[in-house]
Design an enzyme around this catalytic site. Structure first.
Site, PDB file in Angstrom:
ATOM      1  N   ASP A 163       1.001  -1.178   0.129  1.00 45.11           N
ATOM      2  CA  ASP A 163       0.036   0.071  -0.108  1.00 45.11           C
ATOM      3  C   ASP A 163       0.841   1.214  -0.031  1.00 45.11           C
ATOM      4  O   ASP A 163       2.105   1.152   0.386  1.00 45.11           O
ATOM      5  CB  ASP A 163      -0.620  -0.176   1.448  1.00 45.11           C
ATOM      6  CG  ASP A 163      -1.810  -1.128   1.320  1.00 45.11           C
ATOM      7  OD1 ASP A 163      -1.765  -1.976   0.314  1.00 45.11           O
ATOM      8  OD2 ASP A 163      -2.617  -1.260   2.601  1.00 45.11           O
ATOM      9  N   HIS A 170       3.894  -2.226   2.937  1.00 47.72           N
ATOM     10  CA  HIS A 170       3.963  -0.547   2.216  1.00 47.72           C
ATOM     11  C   HIS A 170       5.139  -0.135   1.560  1.00 47.72           C
ATOM     12  O   HIS A 170       6.129  -0.149   2.070  1.00 47.72           O
ATOM     13  CB  HIS A 170       3.675   0.313   3.479  1.00 47.72           C
ATOM     14  CG  HIS A 170       2.132   0.105   4.252  1.00 47.72           C
ATOM     15  ND1 HIS A 170       2.359  -1.056   5.104  1.00 47.72           N
ATOM     16  CD2 HIS A 170       1.089   0.681   4.303  1.00 47.72           C
ATOM     17  CE1 HIS A 170       1.000  -1.037   5.484  1.00 47.72           C
ATOM     18  NE2 HIS A 170       0.184  -0.033   4.987  1.00 47.72           N
TER      19      HIS A 170
HETATM   20 ZN   LIG Z   1      -2.350   3.274   3.309  1.00 49.92          ZN
END
Ligand SMILES: [Zn+2]
Length: 240
Positions: A54, A197
């Site tokens: 992400d 991430h």
């Molecule tokens: Zn996020």
């Protein structure tokens, strides 16, 4: 009707607590589909998993792509539209590397208490920016902070998106690489969707050293355990 004074107050506040607990679960629960269709794992019948990232792209996304390419592994990148606009070459490199691109909103807002219109415009702007710069039209949406709200369901429907949560999350924005690798290695099983991430919300030049190190160690470890890495679409909609 049998409830008087303190009893009534208790019942009312009990209902308020129950409904706020329900809202919290609906917004954040990985298996909740109250605010739009959402999935959080694939089938347990195949030794396949999906690695997802992400908050990208960031300046260091290429290091993640290189670590994945070393093992011929495909992943899914839930990109933020604002980051895609800032770093279109990095966004495109993920798509060109054979990875799937998902929608992670435009500006990474917390959707709680936002209007339906705000939510729909944000998702739609992200969808268009990703399409313009990568050529990919996402079919999967991961909500910022994993928080869904009123309006997400309609926005998802209009844009042809399905929500994706995760089976295990690495907390790579706050833990060290040892702890992240340990968490994910312990939490993985057939059909798992793992969340890391390759950016840090909309930060410029974020330090994602822990994530890069995690990928370098975790991918060969899980390959050794016999897992096959698939994109979210491959995991959830297998064609073979
Ligand atoms: Zn996020």
């Amino acid at each position: 009707m049998g409830l008087a004074g303190g009893g009534l107050i208790q019942a009312v506040s009990g209902a308020a607590v129950a409904s706020s607990a329900f809202l919290a679960w609906a917004a954040r629960g990985r298996s909740a589909s109250v605010f739009g269709r959402s999935v959080w794992r694939g089938p347990r019948s195949r030794r396949a998993i999906a690695l997802t990232f992400d908050d990208g792209p960031s300046e260091r996304t290429p290091e993640i792509l290189e670590a994945l390419a070393r093992h011929g592994v495909r992943a899914t990148f839930f990109q933020c539209g604002a980051n895609v606009g800032r770093l279109p070459a990095e966004a495109r490199a993920a798509a060109e590397g054979g990875h799937e691109i998902g929608n992670h909103s435009y500006c990474h807002p917390l959707f709680c208490f936002r209007s339906r219109r705000f939510i729909e415009e944000d998702l739609s702007r992200a969808q268009q920016t990703i399409l313009d710069h990568t050529g990919a039209r996402p079919v999967w949406f991961r909500a910022p902070f994993g928080v869904r709200w009123f309006g997400v369901a309609r926005a998802q429907r209009r844009l042809g998106l399905t929500g994706v949560m995760w089976t295990a999350i690495g907390y790579d924005w706050k833990l060290g690489a040892d702890a992240v690798v340990e968490r994910l290695a312990a939490g993985v099983s057939n059909g798992s969707i793992l969340c890391l991430h390759d950016g840090r919300e909309l930060r410029v030049r974020p330090d994602i050293g822990v994530t890069v190190e995690t990928v370098r160690r975790l991918v060969p470890m899980l390959l050794d355990r016999g897992y096959r890495f698939e994109t979210v679409s491959q995991l959830l909609c297998p064609t073979t």
